[in-house]
Design an enzyme around this catalytic site. Structure first.
Site, PDB file in Angstrom:
ATOM      1  CD  GLU A   1      -9.875  -8.459   3.681  1.00 34.86           C
ATOM      2  OE1 GLU A   1     -10.401  -7.838   4.615  1.00 34.86           O
ATOM      3  OE2 GLU A   1      -8.917  -7.998   3.011  1.00 34.86           O
TER       4      GLU A   1
ATOM      5  NE  ARG B   1      -3.274  -2.918   0.240  1.00 33.05           N
ATOM      6  CZ  ARG B   1      -3.751  -3.713   1.207  1.00 33.05           C
ATOM      7  NH1 ARG B   1      -3.070  -3.910   2.324  1.00 33.05           N
ATOM      8  NH2 ARG B   1      -4.889  -4.348   1.036  1.00 33.05           N
TER       9      ARG B   1
ATOM     10  CE1 TYR C   1      -4.478  -7.722  11.970  1.00 34.07           C
ATOM     11  CE2 TYR C   1      -5.560  -6.272  10.389  1.00 34.07           C
ATOM     12  CZ  TYR C   1      -5.082  -7.520  10.741  1.00 34.07           C
ATOM     13  OH  TYR C   1      -5.218  -8.578   9.871  1.00 34.07           O
ATOM     14  CG  PHE C   2       0.446  -2.158  16.441  1.00 33.46           C
ATOM     15  CD1 PHE C   2      -0.657  -2.364  17.273  1.00 33.46           C
ATOM     16  CD2 PHE C   2       1.636  -2.790  16.763  1.00 33.46           C
ATOM     17  CE1 PHE C   2      -0.569  -3.181  18.407  1.00 33.46           C
ATOM     18  CE2 PHE C   2       1.737  -3.596  17.894  1.00 33.46           C
ATOM     19  CZ  PHE C   2       0.629  -3.802  18.715  1.00 33.46           C
ATOM     20  CG  ASP C   3      -3.500  -1.154  10.177  1.00 33.22           C
ATOM     21  OD1 ASP C   3      -3.342  -2.007  11.083  1.00 33.22           O
ATOM     22  OD2 ASP C   3      -4.286  -1.321   9.230  1.00 33.22           O
TER      23      ASP C   3
ATOM     24  CB  THR D   1       1.600   0.786   4.672  1.00 33.29           C
ATOM     25  OG1 THR D   1       1.595  -0.006   3.474  1.00 33.29           O
ATOM     26  CG2 THR D   1       2.520   0.160   5.703  1.00 33.29           C
TER      27      THR D   1
ATOM     28  CG  HIS E   1      -6.146  -8.871  -1.007  1.00 36.81           C
ATOM     29  ND1 HIS E   1      -6.376  -7.534  -0.746  1.00 36.81           N
ATOM     30  CD2 HIS E   1      -6.866  -9.555  -0.089  1.00 36.81           C
ATOM     31  CE1 HIS E   1      -7.181  -7.416   0.312  1.00 36.81           C
ATOM     32  NE2 HIS E   1      -7.510  -8.635   0.717  1.00 36.81           N
TER      33      HIS E   1
ATOM     34  CG  ASP F   1      -3.072  -6.437  -1.083  1.00 32.25           C
ATOM     35  OD1 ASP F   1      -4.180  -6.346  -1.660  1.00 32.25           O
ATOM     36  OD2 ASP F   1      -2.964  -6.771   0.107  1.00 32.25           O
TER      37      ASP F   1
HETATM   38  C1  ACM Z   1      -6.296  -8.868   6.671  1.00 34.10           C
HETATM   39  O1  ACM Z   1      -6.212  -7.957   7.494  1.00 34.10           O
HETATM   40  N1  ACM Z   1      -7.097  -8.766   5.621  1.00 34.10           N
HETATM   41  C2  ACM Z   1      -5.504 -10.089   6.811  1.00 34.10           C
END
Ligand code: ACM
Length: 529
Positions: A297, A135, A388-390, A438, A233, A164
């Site tokens: 996903e 990203r 998840y540190f985003d 990111t 993805h 991705d």
């Molecule tokens: C994810 O956060 N889609 C693995």
């Protein structure tokens, strides 16, 4: 005083002096990490000599990564199970020194270590950090910097998310359009609500660059686990090679928007062969036993609407085209196993039932990992709720300009990867990993701000036994640790006191002047190592 907290630390009287006369001794592969990691910051040459006061001893009876650090006025002894243990013992020594001994360029060469005995070893064998270099492309030198930061915290896995929808970052020699075409997107979104910036964004790593990153990380106790995402993805790959798509679903540009795409690969025999070409090259670059194939996903929409996919499913004896991804992942699992490797996938790989032999990376919630572990799968706990540190680090309006939800340092610290597991299932948990996606992380400075100190807390979750530790006591050690992050020039979030812009910084994310812009994103120079 040390982060992550050691199993036991017994203080003793006195100090041990390191100076220009200090020499080292021990088996070459155990002395190497000591010299490499302690030398630059302390300014000491650390020559070898049999009369050394700094000794590394191999003790094969210790469990993997375990070590003992014993400091007396006369002698420093690091007793180590293996080379990784020598890295961790050295990181402990570095944290026992004043912060200025951490970063290269020290002006003095005399240091004092406190006398003590530390007995230490990790709670989990998988202590990971995932960095999404798609990203936003991260220049190679920034990855080297992150490897140093992770090693200081005794992390041992760098999971590189290399492909991705928004880009393909792995040089693929057999199918080069993957990186030459799929490596660049037309523009990026500048925040969760847009707008787009109208600026092309791209970059990829050559195989040689990745090999040198793998070697650099290995010298610091870290295995690089590559992730190449299939079957979803994949818009970047489909832009480069439209024949991989489900018929009628070609893509003509690399995706700029974040989110979940409907595009998937067809999984026909030709696309499977293509994917195996890619993984053949991946295995040549990354020696890691574990190879991540994504798997999250991947909507079934295009497969279920496609007569070709229905025919493929029938030919393969599957209930319907919604099972094509499962079939495909099984092929990858078996192909990797034949080559001595193990498939890792996001927890969706178990949506049609546990996938035997695979490692499930539980991201949608700990319950996904609990279910997989109970079904006998090995698991890495990486839930959105705590790792998840985003996600934003506070509810402050300025800091909420991130993706989705709130994960504070305290929440990260409170996570227990073994909650709700009986002893048999707990033995299936290889460890835990934090994630930095990111989409809105354009550079290393923002990445650091989001990682630290939350990743200090997570490092302790991954390394230290829960008994005898608390967030309050961690906070006291963190206050001292922040001086180390500062000495290393790491752009950490202030856990107390004003935010960067209130301190006259250059914005909410950063206290100091901007890092220099990344030059020549497509043609990276090798950093000197
Ligand atoms: C994810 O956060 N889609 C693995």
């Amino acid at each position: 005083m040390i982060i992550p907290k050691p199993r036991s630390l017994t203080p003793a009287a006195g100090t041990h002096r390191l100076d220009a006369t200090t020499t080292v001794d021990g088996p070459a592969e155990l002395v190497a990490p000591l010299r490499r990691l302690l030398g630059p910051g302390t300014g000491l040459a650390l020559e070898r000599s049999e009369a050394a006061t700094l000794r590394v001893v191999h003790e094969p009876a210790l469990p993997a990564e375990h070590h003992v650090v014993e400091i007396t006025p006369e002698q420093v002894t690091l007793t180590c199970a293996d080379p990784a243990a020598a890295v961790w013992a050295t990181q402990t020594l570095r944290q026992l020194l004043p912060p200025e001994a951490l970063s290269a360029g020290a002006t003095r060469t005399e240091w004092e270590l406190p006398c003590l005995r530390v007995e230490d070893g990790p709670r989990f064998g998988w202590r990971g950090v995932m960095i999404d270099v798609v990203r936003h492309f991260m220049p190679l030198r920034d990855l080297y910097a992150l490897v140093e930061q992770l090693s200081l915290h005794k992390y041992n896995v760098l999971h590189l998310h290399l492909t991705d929808d928004q880009g393909w970052r792995f040089e693929c020699r057999s199918h080069p359009r993957l990186h030459t075409v799929g490596g660049t997107r037309p523009e990026s979104m500048v925040g969760p609500d847009g707008p787009t910036d109208g600026t092309p964004h791209g970059g990829w790593y050559t195989q040689d660059q990745l090999r040198s990153l793998v070697a650099f990380a290995a010298e610091r106790g870290i295995t690089v686990v590559p992730e190449i995402e299939f079957a979803g993805h994949v818009e970047a790959a489909l832009t480069a090679y439209p024949e991989l798509a489900v018929p009628g679903h070609a893509v003509d540009r690399v995706r700029s928007a974040p989110g979940i795409s409907d595009y998937v690969i067809s999984t026909d025999d030709a696309s499977l062969a293509f994917v195996l070409d890619v993984f053949t090259e991946v295995l040549e670059v990354f020696p890691s036993t574990f190879v991540h194939v994504g798997g999250d996903e991947a909507p079934r929409t295009q497969w279920l609407a496609s007569p070709e996919s229905a025919a493929l499913a029938e030919q393969r004896g599957l209930p319907d085209a919604g099972h094509l991804q499962r079939w495909f992942t099984e092929q990858l699992r078996d192909w990797l196993a034949e080559r001595g490797r193990r498939l890792v996938g996001w927890d969706e790989i178990c949506d049609e039932g546990p996938l035997p032999g695979a490692v499930a990376m539980a991201w949608r919630g700990p319950e996904k990992g609990v279910a997989a572990a109970r079904a006998g799968l090995d698991v890495v706990m990486a839930p959105v709720t705590a790792t998840y540190f985003d996600y934003y680090p506070s509810e402050l309006p300025e800091e909420r300009r991130c993706i989705f939800g709130l994960t504070t340092t305290e929440q990260a610290y409170a996570f227990d990867p073994l909650a709700d597991l009986d002893a048999d299932s707990a033995a299936r948990v290889l460890g835990t990993q934090c994630q930095l996606w990111t989409e809105y992380v354009p550079d290393l400075r923002r990445a650091e701000y989001l990682l630290w100190p939350r990743a200090c807390a997570h490092a302790e979750v991954a390394w230290s036994d829960p008994a005898g530790r608390s967030f309050e006591e961690f906070g006291q050690r963190l206050a001292a640790h922040v001086a180390r992050l500062d000495a290393l020039g790491i752009n950490h979030r202030p856990e107390a006191g004003p935010l960067p812009h209130q301190q006259g910084g250059t914005g909410i994310w950063q206290r100091g002047p901007s890092a220099p812009p990344a030059e020549e994103p497509l043609a990276l120079a090798e950093p000197g190592v």
